[in-house]
Design an enzyme around this catalytic site. Structure first.
Site, PDB file in Angstrom:
ATOM      1  N   SER A   9     -10.022   1.990   2.534  1.00 51.53           N
ATOM      2  CA  SER A   9      -9.107   2.778   1.842  1.00 51.53           C
ATOM      3  C   SER A   9      -7.972   1.967   1.046  1.00 51.53           C
ATOM      4  CB  SER A   9      -8.030   4.031   2.515  1.00 51.53           C
ATOM      5  OG  SER A   9      -7.433   3.145   3.542  1.00 51.53           O
ATOM      6  N   LYS A  66       0.834  -1.110   0.087  1.00 50.69           N
ATOM      7  CA  LYS A  66      -0.071   0.016   0.038  1.00 50.69           C
ATOM      8  C   LYS A  66       0.983   1.275  -0.068  1.00 50.69           C
ATOM      9  CE  LYS A  66      -3.859   1.868   2.486  1.00 50.69           C
ATOM     10  NZ  LYS A  66      -4.794   1.860   3.723  1.00 50.69           N
ATOM     11  N   SER A  74     -10.451  -0.015   6.742  1.00 48.55           N
ATOM     12  CA  SER A  74      -9.797   0.112   5.293  1.00 48.55           C
ATOM     13  C   SER A  74      -8.973  -1.344   5.058  1.00 48.55           C
ATOM     14  CB  SER A  74      -8.697   1.095   5.497  1.00 48.55           C
ATOM     15  OG  SER A  74      -9.449   2.231   5.112  1.00 48.55           O
TER      16      SER A  74
HETATM   17  N1  GLN Z   1     -13.747   4.921   5.503  1.00 50.85           N
HETATM   18  C1  GLN Z   1     -13.089   5.245   6.966  1.00 50.85           C
HETATM   19  C2  GLN Z   1     -12.419   6.733   6.848  1.00 50.85           C
HETATM   20  O1  GLN Z   1     -12.816   7.091   5.586  1.00 50.85           O
HETATM   21  C3  GLN Z   1     -11.932   4.236   7.308  1.00 50.85           C
HETATM   22  C4  GLN Z   1     -10.567   4.403   6.477  1.00 50.85           C
HETATM   23  C5  GLN Z   1      -9.464   3.709   6.978  1.00 50.85           C
HETATM   24  O2  GLN Z   1      -9.585   2.727   7.685  1.00 50.85           O
HETATM   25  N2  GLN Z   1      -8.375   4.143   6.876  1.00 50.85           N
HETATM   26  O3  GLN Z   1     -12.145   7.276   7.605  1.00 50.85           O
END
Ligand code: GLN
Length: 489
Positions: free
Chosen positions: A158, A78, A182
């Protein structure tokens, strides 16, 4: 020779050890798959030269019988993990072409154990999002499609690039990070396995920070066993991260296939939402039946503060993000937009460098931390967080080993289909409480919806008891089977 990209990580590992093929052959097969899958936009940077160099080095070590636990296995990383000498952008314009002079602890442990890096994977900008649509480097396309349709679907976020790459067979495994879901949500949207370990299990050092009290790294792979193998290498105490836990790292793979007989599994009442889709409800019930058939005992449990988790998360996470992102000022990293004086330069750089979702979070975070609002929002959200954590503690104190819930409220949706931020935030309704409490959670594919898209179940564990999740996760995997998208790209 069988198609090397269809092997699981464990199969590839065993094949390398048995000298059925070389790491260079395995790596080349995956590099070719990456090249043929550019329509998915999963990789934001391909590093074929480094990959081949690492593969050759692995082959020499394997030849001498000195291979490590991940020797020669091609992975995707990532773009939130700093990789020494290799561009790292968090998929934000503000980092420009930043090339870190250091390696994150998690990735350095993967290389220590012999893994091969294929490149950097797409994600939502600074990991803020649930669909990978906030990436400054473009959306990722889910390798899955609805039956009889060619609508482009999101892979979740994400860590959308990681999930899409693993599901499409572009790498045997990938790293992700999970602040509110995410890893688990994209794993569920692409029919693969993803685990968010206990907070503190994997070092955060060298990972671009979003919300430091919630961020946690973890693996993606196509089987439970494969994620267990990766996690052993990723985990471990790191003095460079003050929140890193000084806990022994067990052989997680040994937990795969262990009996779950007599384990008590909690089914939380509060996760049965009003208006929950019948498909998700059915999937959840089926998962519970599979665990019961394997000898586990099911009990209804209550986590009374669940409904406050998402609103509290959207105070705590933006508050921490606004503080973490203050460092992007046009002086230290990447992008700089000139101004007449230094303040104007800061403003111009941040306005040009941050996307709309990141700006929204910085504004919310700054607001909830400002004098006069701090007590009403931030402090209250922290108190709610303590109550959420206590709900889980009370539940585990009754002897419950793990909690079973759906991973997401729906299957993958179309790119551009969810324009309203609140609607997007609701994707994490089942995953966010786990981050708020610092607990481990695994998402395992468990079935398909009426349109042929994969759906996942989540298992939540006691702190540092990821092994239990691997044992239970494998029971679901055995019953549900594996999920592979039909290739169209
Ligand atoms: N979807 C959540 C957010 O936008 C979690 C994102 C994540 O876990 N990095 O904050």
């Amino acid at each position: 020779m069988t198609d090397l990209t269809s092997l699981t990580l464990a199969e590839a590992r065993d094949g390398l050890k048995a000298k059925a093929f070389t790491s260079l052959e395995l790596t080349d097969a995956h590099l070719a798959a990456v090249e043929q899958a550019r329509a998915l936009n999963a990789f934001v940077l391909e590093t074929p030269d480094e990959a081949r160099m690492m593969a050759r080095a692995a082959d020499i070590k394997i030849g001498k019988g000195e291979g490590g636990p991940l020797s020669g296995l091609p992975l995707g990383i990532k773009d939130l993990f700093a990789t020494k000498g290799v561009r790292t952008t968090a998929c934000s314009k503000i980092l420009g072409n930043f090339v870190p002079p250091y390696e994150s602890t998690v990735t350095s442990q993967l290389w220590r154990d012999g893994a091969v890096m294929l490149g950097k994977l797409n994600n939502d900008e600074f990991a803020m999002g649930s669909s990978n649509e906030t990436s400054a480097l473009g959306s990722v396309v889910n390798p899955w499609r609805r039956e009889g349709a060619n609508t482009k679907l999101v892979p979740g976020g994400s860590s959308g690039g990681s999930a899409a790459a693993v599901a499409a067979g572009l790498c045997v495994g990938a790293t992700g990070t999970d602040t509110g879901g995410s890893i688990r949500q994209p794993a569920a949207f692409t029919g693969i396995v993803g685990i968010k370990p206990t907070y503190g299990r994997c070092s955060r050092w060298g990972i671009v920070a979003f919300a430091s009290s919630l961020d946690q790294a973890g693996p993606f792979a196509r089987t439970v066993r494969d994620t267990a193998i990766l996690m052993r290498s990723m985990a471990g105490y790191d003095p460079k991260d003050s929140t890193s836990a000084n806990q022994p790292v067990p052989d997680f793979e040994a937990a795969v296939g262990q009996s779950v007989k007599g384990m008590k599994i909690g089914i939380p009442r509060e996760y049965r939402l009003d208006g929950m889709s019948a498909e998700i409800e059915k999937l959840w019930g089926r998962g519970a039946e599979w665990l019961k058939a394997a000898g586990a005992e099911l009990v209804e449990v209550s986590l009374p503060h669940t409904r406050y988790a998402l609103p509290a998360y959207y105070i705590v996470a933006p508050a921490e993000a606004s503080s973490n992102l203050a460092r992007y000022d046009g002086v230290r990293y990447g992008l700089r937009e000139p101004g007449r004086n230094i303040i104007e330069m800061y403003e111009n750089t941040r306005a040009a460098g941050f996307g709309a979702e990141v700006r929204r979070r910085v504004m919310i975070g700054t607001y909830v931390l400002s004098a006069g609002y701090y007590d009403a929002y931030y402090l209250r959200a922290q108190k709610v967080r303590t109550l959420i954590k206590k709900d889980f503690e009370d539940c585990f104190a009754t002897g419950v080993h793990a909690i079973l819930t759906p991973a997401t409220p729906s299957a993958a949706f179309g790119i551009g289909e969810k324009a309203d931020p609140i609607e997007m935030y609701l994707n994490d309704i089942f995953t966010v409480p786990v981050n708020m409490a610092g607990l481990p959670g695994i998402a395992v594919p468990a079935g398909k919806d009426g349109q042929g898209l994969p759906l996942g179940l989540q298992l939540i564990g006691r702190p540092f008891e990821e092994s239990t999740l691997f044992s239970l996760g494998e029971v679901i995997e055995q019953a549900a089977g594996r999920f592979t998208p039909t290739r169209w790209w």
